[in-house]
Write a protein that holds these residues in place. Structure first.
Motif, PDB file in Angstrom:
ATOM      1  N   ARG A  19      21.898  10.455 -89.600  1.00  0.00           N
ATOM      2  CA  ARG A  19      22.507   9.662 -90.197  1.00  0.00           C
ATOM      3  C   ARG A  19      23.226   8.946 -88.892  1.00  0.00           C
ATOM      4  N   ILE A  20      23.343   7.773 -88.738  1.00  0.00           N
ATOM      5  CA  ILE A  20      23.209   6.977 -87.865  1.00  0.00           C
ATOM      6  C   ILE A  20      24.025   5.312 -88.401  1.00  0.00           C
ATOM      7  N   GLY A  21      25.259   4.689 -87.934  1.00  0.00           N
ATOM      8  CA  GLY A  21      26.006   3.566 -88.159  1.00  0.00           C
ATOM      9  C   GLY A  21      25.269   2.798 -86.886  1.00  0.00           C
ATOM     10  N   GLY A  22      25.102   1.939 -87.079  1.00  0.00           N
ATOM     11  CA  GLY A  22      25.096   0.500 -86.214  1.00  0.00           C
ATOM     12  C   GLY A  22      26.077  -0.217 -86.251  1.00  0.00           C
ATOM     13  N   ALA A  23      26.697   0.173 -85.225  1.00  0.00           N
ATOM     14  CA  ALA A  23      27.980  -0.699 -84.865  1.00  0.00           C
ATOM     15  C   ALA A  23      28.928  -2.193 -84.274  1.00  0.00           C
ATOM     16  N   ALA A  24      27.409  -2.019 -83.488  1.00  0.00           N
ATOM     17  CA  ALA A  24      27.353  -3.616 -82.774  1.00  0.00           C
ATOM     18  C   ALA A  24      25.977  -4.355 -83.074  1.00  0.00           C
ATOM     19  N   GLY A  25      26.145  -5.302 -82.897  1.00  0.00           N
ATOM     20  CA  GLY A  25      24.711  -5.844 -82.790  1.00  0.00           C
ATOM     21  C   GLY A  25      23.849  -7.188 -81.005  1.00  0.00           C
ATOM     22  N   PHE A  26      25.668  -7.435 -80.725  1.00  0.00           N
ATOM     23  CA  PHE A  26      25.453  -7.667 -80.134  1.00  0.00           C
ATOM     24  C   PHE A  26      26.820  -8.406 -78.690  1.00  0.00           C
ATOM     25  N   ALA A  27      26.906  -8.521 -77.616  1.00  0.00           N
ATOM     26  CA  ALA A  27      28.520  -8.374 -76.634  1.00  0.00           C
ATOM     27  C   ALA A  27      30.199  -9.141 -77.626  1.00  0.00           C
ATOM     28  N   GLY A  28      29.093  -9.486 -78.128  1.00  0.00           N
ATOM     29  CA  GLY A  28      30.460 -11.110 -79.271  1.00  0.00           C
ATOM     30  C   GLY A  28      31.218 -10.382 -80.163  1.00  0.00           C
ATOM     31  N   ASP A  29      30.323  -8.853 -80.698  1.00  0.00           N
ATOM     32  CA  ASP A  29      30.250  -8.399 -82.106  1.00  0.00           C
ATOM     33  C   ASP A  29      31.566  -8.505 -82.854  1.00  0.00           C
ATOM     34  N   ARG A  30      31.680  -8.429 -84.128  1.00  0.00           N
ATOM     35  CA  ARG A  30      33.195  -7.644 -84.467  1.00  0.00           C
ATOM     36  C   ARG A  30      33.499  -6.593 -84.114  1.00  0.00           C
ATOM     37  N   THR A  31      34.599  -6.460 -83.727  1.00  0.00           N
ATOM     38  CA  THR A  31      35.415  -4.901 -83.051  1.00  0.00           C
ATOM     39  C   THR A  31      35.899  -4.079 -84.125  1.00  0.00           C
ATOM     40  N   ASP A  32      36.299  -4.686 -85.907  1.00  0.00           N
ATOM     41  CA  ASP A  32      36.576  -3.958 -86.484  1.00  0.00           C
ATOM     42  C   ASP A  32      35.144  -3.579 -87.675  1.00  0.00           C
ATOM     43  N   ALA A  33      34.035  -2.832 -86.758  1.00  0.00           N
ATOM     44  CA  ALA A  33      33.241  -3.198 -88.002  1.00  0.00           C
ATOM     45  C   ALA A  33      32.871  -1.710 -88.309  1.00  0.00           C
ATOM     46  N   ALA A  34      32.789  -0.998 -86.223  1.00  0.00           N
ATOM     47  CA  ALA A  34      33.059   0.004 -86.818  1.00  0.00           C
ATOM     48  C   ALA A  34      33.738   1.335 -87.916  1.00  0.00           C
ATOM     49  N   ARG A  35      35.029   1.086 -87.503  1.00  0.00           N
ATOM     50  CA  ARG A  35      36.165   1.554 -88.932  1.00  0.00           C
ATOM     51  C   ARG A  35      35.550   2.133 -90.015  1.00  0.00           C
ATOM     52  N   PRO A  36      34.737   1.105 -90.799  1.00  0.00           N
ATOM     53  CA  PRO A  36      34.354   1.783 -92.492  1.00  0.00           C
ATOM     54  C   PRO A  36      33.297   2.591 -91.975  1.00  0.00           C
ATOM     55  N   LEU A  37      32.260   2.420 -90.901  1.00  0.00           N
ATOM     56  CA  LEU A  37      31.093   3.374 -90.958  1.00  0.00           C
ATOM     57  C   LEU A  37      31.832   4.463 -90.089  1.00  0.00           C
ATOM     58  N   VAL A  38      32.577   4.896 -89.626  1.00  0.00           N
ATOM     59  CA  VAL A  38      33.175   6.440 -89.419  1.00  0.00           C
ATOM     60  C   VAL A  38      33.416   6.791 -90.526  1.00  0.00           C
ATOM     61  N   GLU A  39      34.055   6.006 -91.087  1.00  0.00           N
ATOM     62  CA  GLU A  39      35.638   6.629 -92.453  1.00  0.00           C
ATOM     63  C   GLU A  39      33.907   6.877 -93.088  1.00  0.00           C
ATOM     64  N   ALA A  40      32.729   6.967 -93.456  1.00  0.00           N
ATOM     65  CA  ALA A  40      31.676   6.856 -94.870  1.00  0.00           C
ATOM     66  C   ALA A  40      30.747   7.698 -93.259  1.00  0.00           C
ATOM     67  N   LEU A  41      30.365   8.225 -92.097  1.00  0.00           N
ATOM     68  CA  LEU A  41      30.242   9.088 -91.816  1.00  0.00           C
ATOM     69  C   LEU A  41      30.617  10.171 -91.606  1.00  0.00           C
ATOM     70  N   ALA A  42      32.558  10.239 -91.668  1.00  0.00           N
ATOM     71  CA  ALA A  42      33.234  11.557 -91.438  1.00  0.00           C
ATOM     72  C   ALA A  42      32.958  12.770 -92.581  1.00  0.00           C
ATOM     73  N   ARG A  43      32.724  11.846 -93.830  1.00  0.00           N
ATOM     74  CA  ARG A  43      32.193  12.385 -95.834  1.00  0.00           C
ATOM     75  C   ARG A  43      31.067  12.882 -95.430  1.00  0.00           C
ATOM     76  N   CYS A  44      30.191  12.757 -94.640  1.00  0.00           N
ATOM     77  CA  CYS A  44      29.200  13.497 -94.361  1.00  0.00           C
ATOM     78  C   CYS A  44      28.177  14.915 -93.991  1.00  0.00           C
ATOM     79  N   ASP A  45      27.428  15.534 -93.807  1.00  0.00           N
ATOM     80  CA  ASP A  45      27.584  15.906 -93.089  1.00  0.00           C
ATOM     81  C   ASP A  45      26.232  16.443 -92.582  1.00  0.00           C
ATOM     82  N   GLY A  46      25.795  17.323 -91.731  1.00  0.00           N
ATOM     83  CA  GLY A  46      24.587  16.912 -91.013  1.00  0.00           C
ATOM     84  C   GLY A  46      24.507  16.149 -89.812  1.00  0.00           C
ATOM     85  N   PRO A  47      24.054  16.018 -88.466  1.00  0.00           N
ATOM     86  CA  PRO A  47      23.849  15.044 -87.167  1.00  0.00           C
ATOM     87  C   PRO A  47      24.337  13.701 -87.428  1.00  0.00           C
ATOM     88  N   ARG A  48      25.748  13.137 -87.133  1.00  0.00           N
ATOM     89  CA  ARG A  48      26.088  11.683 -87.199  1.00  0.00           C
ATOM     90  C   ARG A  48      26.480  10.687 -86.126  1.00  0.00           C
TER      91      ARG A  48
END
Lengths: 108, 456
Positions: B6-35
């Motif tokens: 599983r790979i989360g895409g947390a930013a798409g450019f230098a000016g992107d939202r900085t609070d987008a990563a948190r929900p991704l990490v919360e979702a990834l933390a609940r999964c198994d396997g390489p993240r």
């Protein structure tokens, strides 16, 4: 069945992308049933005509029937591109809507 | 069913939202396997701007928002073994790595293993003349005085190598955006460097992730035809990739946005030219057989990517000084606004033509024609266009700042000497970078991986 003319915007989605002075516009049918009508009418020539004031040196349409989509590539329409353009939209991000302004006849 | 990465895409450019990563990490933390969590923050010009910043202060030159991108999620990523891969190193990957280590120290976290990928910088490897000889689509570099930045697009192999060495965080400068996902996949699945179909699938996964929310309903909404729920809290994409390269795109539970055939297909073709030959450093990707199928709400399967051998050369972006861009604006509103704006445009064009004869001036009329016009004067040609609120915008570029200032002064002078009711002048002069693309033989690409921190 009768035919009616609509703007492409009513039946398709589009997104622009840039690389240097080259623009691509992905055109995606909202309903895949419209693919052949768009293929017939929204030709590379029609797209080129919509961009005539930007003087494209080359226009190519790539067809992606499995995606119900087309990819238009227009060369030299970005007035130098993001690093050189005098315009506000050097990326050409707004230009997808110029394509979506084209008329297309569909069965209704 | 085999393992899924599983790979989360947390930013798409230098000016992107900085609070987008948190929900991704919360979702990834609940999964198994390489993240993995991927940050793409390095557009073409961003690197050259970073290079200029590094010249002013050798400790800088990495993404100035690094703390804000990484800070909110570093502790949870380390705790849950979500490994971070980002090109936020820009012109100074080592500086970014040092900053990440400092961030961990300040917060009392365990010392992370931070890998630095270098070798993209061509200054000192090829001379200006050698770069000019390799320029494609033009000959801008032949006349350039000085190279500001020259960077190769590295591939995924050094990222896979860094992860193989146990990196918690991989910091790169210029790499192909899609390599930020392909590297983790090559590492996790042990894909060979000539397994073209799988490398193509991994590149496709990276392409879908590299613009963040553009795969999940961002840059898509056009209501009512194209409605997107919850855009203020739009979820950024997660790609679930299996060992054969089948990709499922989704997003964190409870976030806004939408993942379906239409949102994913728009991103699939974003910045693509020939869909049968998308050139990446590691593979030539053929998208013509790709299918996009909706599996469930906000779950889309993308498969059918085919690969051919990688191109023989690597692309590089070379930036040189581009002079200055001068811009000035003034508004006219109410009855007959368009006619007053038109007169103002004529006055400025006439006077600049006299005072700076070589300076080409572009005029836009915001409220009538702000972006769809052209340098040659589309506004002037639309002589019947009406509006009761027009903001005129003048622009010119010059190698000489003083010449560009002549335009700005003339626009400002409209205050007293122009048509009635001119208001709200703003003016600015922006240094510009011009960029060219070069094709570089692979022998000049020598990526280096260095481990700092806990792995040093």
């Amino acid at each position: 069945m009768s035919a009616r003319t609509v703007k492409l915007h009513e039946i398709a989605n589009a997104r622009s992308g840039d690389k240097g002075n080259r623009l691509n516009i992905a055109l995606v049918c909202r309903d895949p049933a419209h693919y052949s009508a768009i293929a017939r009418q929204v030709t590379a020539e029609a797209a080129g005509a919509a961009f005539a004031h930007r003087k494209p040196s080359r226009v190519v349409r790539y067809d992606l029937p499995k995606l119900a989509a087309f990819n238009f590539v227009l060369d030299d329409v970005l007035e130098g591109g993001v690093n050189a353009s005098l315009g506000l939209d050097g990326h050409g991000k707004s230009l997808s809507f110029l394509l979506l302004d084209l008329p297309v006849e569909i069965e209704s | 069913m085999g393992a899924v990465v599983r790979i989360g895409g947390a930013a798409g450019f230098a000016g992107d939202r900085t609070d987008a990563a948190r929900p991704l990490v919360e979702a990834l933390a609940r999964c198994d396997g390489p993240r993995f969590l991927m940050f793409e923050t390095l557009a073409e010009r961003t690197l050259a701007l970073s290079q200029l910043e590094r010249r002013r202060d050798p400790a800088r030159g990495y993404n100035p928002k690094l703390d804000r991108f990484i800070g909110p999620v570093l502790a949870d990523c380390l705790r849950h073994d979500v490994r971070i891969v980002g090109n936020f190193g820009a012109a100074n990957p080592r500086g970014a790595a040092e900053r990440i280590l400092a961030l961990a120290r300040e917060r009392g976290l365990r010392v992370p293993r931070v890998a630095v990928v270098e070798g993209d910088d061509l200054t000192g490897v090829l001379s200006a003349g050698e770069l000019a000889a390799r320029e494609i689509d033009g000959s801008m570099l032949r006349d350039a005085n000085e190279i500001v930045a020259a960077n190769l697009y590295l591939g995924a192999a050094p990222i896979a190598e860094a992860l193989g060495a146990g990196a918690d965080v991989v910091v790169t400068g210029r790499v192909a955006d899609s390599a930020l996902a392909l590297g983790p996949l090559m590492h996790a699945f042990g894909w060979r460097q000539d397994d073209w179909n799988r490398l193509a699938a991994g590149t496709l996964a990276g392409h879908l992730l590299e613009c963040g929310a553009q795969a999940t309903g961002g840059y898509f909404a056009d209501p009512p035809h194209k409605a997107v729920p919850g855009m203020a809290d739009i979820g950024y994409p997660i790609a679930e990739v299996d060992a054969d390269g089948c990709v499922t795109v989704t997003k964190p539970e409870g976030t806004g946005g939408r993942v379906d055939r239409l949102t994913v297909t728009e991103q699939l073709l974003y910045e693509i030219h020939d869909p049968a030959a998308y050139l990446a450093p590691d593979v030539t990707l053929d998208l013509t057989g790709v299918t996009v199928d909706e599996l469930a709400r906000d779950r889309v399967r993308v498969q059918g990517a085919r690969g051919r051998p990688a191109p023989e050369t690597l692309k590089a972006t070379v930036c040189v000084d581009g002079g200055v861009l001068g811009e000035a604006e003034i508004s006219y509103a109410g009855p007959n606004a368009a006619a007053r704006a038109r007169l103002a445009a004529e006055i400025v064009t006439e006077r600049v033509g006299r005072l700076a004869p070589g300076l080409a001036v572009r005029v836009d009329a915001i409220g009538i024609l702000s972006v769809l016009g052209d340098d040659a004067g589309a506004f002037a040609r639309r002589s019947n266009a009406e509006s009761d609120d027009v903001r005129l915008r003048f622009a010119a570029r010059s190698a000489d700042a003083a010449e560009a200032e002549i335009l700005l002064d003339e626009v400002e002078a409209l205050y007293c000497a122009g048509p009635a009711g001119g208001a709200g002048v703003r003016r600015r002069l922006t240094p510009r970078l011009a960029s060219a693309s070069c094709l570089i033989e692979r022998k000049y690409a020598a990526p280096r991986v260095t481990m700092l921190g806990g792995g040093a």
